[in-house]
Motif scaffolding. Sequence first.
Motif, PDB file in Angstrom:
ATOM      1  N   HIS A 118       0.878  -1.018   0.099  1.00 49.76           N
ATOM      2  CA  HIS A 118       0.229   0.054   0.120  1.00 49.76           C
ATOM      3  C   HIS A 118       0.909   1.186  -0.055  1.00 49.76           C
ATOM      4  CE1 HIS A 118      -3.667  -2.199   0.995  1.00 49.76           C
ATOM      5  NE2 HIS A 118      -2.721  -3.071   1.458  1.00 49.76           N
ATOM      6  N   ARG A 178      -0.671   4.120  -0.774  1.00 47.15           N
ATOM      7  CA  ARG A 178      -1.443   5.375  -0.708  1.00 47.15           C
ATOM      8  C   ARG A 178      -1.421   6.646  -1.671  1.00 47.15           C
ATOM      9  NH1 ARG A 178      -3.834   1.959   2.623  1.00 47.15           N
ATOM     10  NH2 ARG A 178      -3.123   1.676   4.636  1.00 47.15           N
ATOM     11  N   ASN A 195      -6.580   0.210  -3.158  1.00 46.84           N
ATOM     12  CA  ASN A 195      -7.715   0.675  -2.534  1.00 46.84           C
ATOM     13  C   ASN A 195      -7.502   2.154  -2.205  1.00 46.84           C
ATOM     14  OD1 ASN A 195      -5.537   0.036  -0.745  1.00 46.84           O
ATOM     15  ND2 ASN A 195      -6.885  -0.530   1.089  1.00 46.84           N
ATOM     16  N   THR A 234     -12.030  -5.070   4.386  1.00 50.54           N
ATOM     17  CA  THR A 234     -10.928  -4.272   5.035  1.00 50.54           C
ATOM     18  C   THR A 234     -11.212  -2.823   4.800  1.00 50.54           C
ATOM     19  OG1 THR A 234      -8.656  -4.401   5.260  1.00 50.54           O
ATOM     20  CG2 THR A 234      -9.439  -4.827   3.026  1.00 50.54           C
ATOM     21  N   HIS A 236      -8.216 -10.681  -1.637  1.00 52.72           N
ATOM     22  CA  HIS A 236      -8.203 -10.597   0.155  1.00 52.72           C
ATOM     23  C   HIS A 236      -9.438 -11.710   0.443  1.00 52.72           C
ATOM     24  CE1 HIS A 236      -8.070  -8.234   3.744  1.00 52.72           C
ATOM     25  NE2 HIS A 236      -9.116  -8.937   3.972  1.00 52.72           N
ATOM     26  N   HIS A 252      -1.517 -12.428   1.650  1.00 50.92           N
ATOM     27  CA  HIS A 252      -1.190 -12.077   2.950  1.00 50.92           C
ATOM     28  C   HIS A 252      -2.170 -13.304   3.915  1.00 50.92           C
ATOM     29  CE1 HIS A 252      -5.294 -10.228   2.656  1.00 50.92           C
ATOM     30  NE2 HIS A 252      -4.801  -9.045   2.515  1.00 50.92           N
ATOM     31  N   CYS A 288      -4.098  -5.484  12.083  1.00 53.41           N
ATOM     32  CA  CYS A 288      -3.908  -5.420  10.767  1.00 53.41           C
ATOM     33  C   CYS A 288      -5.195  -6.649  10.379  1.00 53.41           C
ATOM     34  CB  CYS A 288      -2.783  -5.993  10.314  1.00 53.41           C
ATOM     35  SG  CYS A 288      -2.202  -7.636  10.605  1.00 53.41           S
ATOM     36  N   LEU A 289      -5.495  -6.647   9.144  1.00 57.53           N
ATOM     37  CA  LEU A 289      -6.256  -7.675   8.367  1.00 57.53           C
ATOM     38  C   LEU A 289      -5.774  -8.340   7.176  1.00 57.53           C
ATOM     39  CD1 LEU A 289      -9.657  -5.463   8.614  1.00 57.53           C
ATOM     40  CD2 LEU A 289      -8.919  -7.387   9.851  1.00 57.53           C
ATOM     41  N   ASP A 319       2.292  -6.232   2.565  1.00 55.91           N
ATOM     42  CA  ASP A 319       1.055  -5.718   2.979  1.00 55.91           C
ATOM     43  C   ASP A 319       1.320  -4.359   3.894  1.00 55.91           C
ATOM     44  OD1 ASP A 319      -1.755  -4.998   2.962  1.00 55.91           O
ATOM     45  OD2 ASP A 319      -2.161  -6.559   4.488  1.00 55.91           O
ATOM     46  N   ALA A 378       1.132  -1.093   5.232  1.00 56.86           N
ATOM     47  CA  ALA A 378       0.030  -0.344   5.081  1.00 56.86           C
ATOM     48  C   ALA A 378       0.022   0.875   6.101  1.00 56.86           C
ATOM     49  CB  ALA A 378      -1.309  -1.305   5.321  1.00 56.86           C
ATOM     50  N   HIS A 435      -0.664   3.977   7.997  1.00 56.97           N
ATOM     51  CA  HIS A 435      -1.802   4.709   8.674  1.00 56.97           C
ATOM     52  C   HIS A 435      -1.174   5.951   9.674  1.00 56.97           C
ATOM     53  CE1 HIS A 435      -5.232   2.515   6.957  1.00 56.97           C
ATOM     54  NE2 HIS A 435      -4.610   1.642   7.450  1.00 56.97           N
ATOM     55  N   ALA A 461      -6.583  -0.415  10.337  1.00 57.52           N
ATOM     56  CA  ALA A 461      -5.879  -1.972  10.392  1.00 57.52           C
ATOM     57  C   ALA A 461      -4.769  -1.783   9.365  1.00 57.52           C
ATOM     58  CB  ALA A 461      -6.778  -2.880   9.523  1.00 57.52           C
ATOM     59  N   GLY A 462      -3.582  -2.203   9.843  1.00 55.73           N
ATOM     60  CA  GLY A 462      -2.407  -1.942   9.110  1.00 55.73           C
ATOM     61  C   GLY A 462      -1.264  -1.962   9.729  1.00 55.73           C
TER      62      GLY A 462
HETATM   63  O1  DOR Z   1      -4.031  -4.342   7.642  1.00 55.57           O
HETATM   64  C1  DOR Z   1      -4.591  -4.132   6.436  1.00 55.57           C
HETATM   65  N1  DOR Z   1      -4.503  -2.984   6.001  1.00 55.57           N
HETATM   66  N2  DOR Z   1      -5.327  -4.989   5.582  1.00 55.57           N
HETATM   67  C2  DOR Z   1      -5.720  -4.737   4.656  1.00 55.57           C
HETATM   68  O2  DOR Z   1      -6.596  -5.605   4.035  1.00 55.57           O
HETATM   69  C3  DOR Z   1      -5.804  -3.205   4.134  1.00 55.57           C
HETATM   70  C4  DOR Z   1      -4.633  -2.447   4.555  1.00 55.57           C
HETATM   71  C5  DOR Z   1      -5.135  -1.095   4.455  1.00 55.57           C
HETATM   72  O3  DOR Z   1      -5.056  -0.710   3.233  1.00 55.57           O
HETATM   73  O4  DOR Z   1      -4.651  -0.212   5.324  1.00 55.57           O
END
Ligand code: DOR
Length: 343
Positions: free
Chosen positions: A15, A17, A41, A106, A136, A174, A218-219, A247, A249, A251, A263-264
């Motif tokens: 990711h 962003r 995403n 997610t 996913h 993942h 996270c997911l 993954d 990710a 934030h 999640a991330g």
């Molecule tokens: O932990 C995650 N963060 N899992 C995901 O599937 C998406 C990702 C995100 O975009 O932050």
Amino acid sequence: MTSLTIARPDDWHLHLRDGAMMRAVLPHTAQHFARAIIMPNLVPPVVTGAQAMAYRDRIMAALPEGMSFEPLMTLYLTEDTDPDDVAAAHASGLVKAVKLYPAGATTNSASGVADFGKIRATLDRMAQIGLPLCVHGEVTDANIDIFDREAVFIDRVLDPLRRATPGLKVVMEHITTSNAVDYARAQDDSLGATITTHHLVINRNHILAGGIKPHYYCLPVAKRESHRLALRAAATGGETRFFLGTDSAPHTDANKLLPCGCAGCFTAPNTMAILAHVFEEDSAMDKLEGFASRNGPAFYGLPVNADTLTLTRTPSPKHGHVDTEDGPVTVFDPGFELNWSVQ
Ligand code: DOR
Ligand code: ZN
């Protein structure tokens, strides 16, 4: 062993962003990785070939002078995706995969797929042209326990979808369970699976025991220890269908540390140092190159990178956080000293 040189690695799930966040995190990936599969995403998501081209241009514009990096673009699959647009984006060389998010699974997955019948024409076209589907793999059913959502997805969605679409190349992304490892091992070469750095290191106790640790959330969520050990065996065992997809990710801390936090795990800066630790611990340093640099290109039909990356047994400085214009982003803390560094 005091040093290890491998073909330069790639990240098969990343990711990046957009905007200020992308400018801050991209150099950390480009420093180590030659290429990455870029997740679509964004808000709004990257659905069409034209949107993917514009996003690729923004990534290249954000790449600091003197760094080399190739973004491998993906399209976000929706129920309205146009198979012709997908095929054209693939034929031009722009797009290397299509991403399936079950709707609601997610971050930014609201435009994902709820009715799998509606993506049939796109999946058939992808199988025809050899374009991989990155999945996913979690059901979104509120009645299914969050720790069971991957295993249930395999039975209810993934396996039927693959049987209905012979020849479709699929990446189970993942993976977090021994169920996923076992399923992957039983399939032919059309199936690959990525494993993240953090799922090799943490189990659900790390998130929940002794106080809640939002930076480990996270997911798919990390599962119990036996699942982590199955992932370790898959990653370090030298089986070619398993490869690295971090993954990573990012934030901002402000968005992680909320009553309903994002999640991330942000692992781009220290993934290679952590992997060296993990593979050494499992007496598998000779398998690190396969996992990080060779198995992914083989699955995607791309050449292995000609340049190299050298790891040395030198303590890594603590990574702490990366500053962005939107605020700090905490780097994943593996919970142990890192005795390896990228040279
Ligand atoms: O932990 C995650 N963060 N899992 C995901 O599937 C998406 C990702 C995100 O975009 O932050
Ligand atoms: Zn992801």
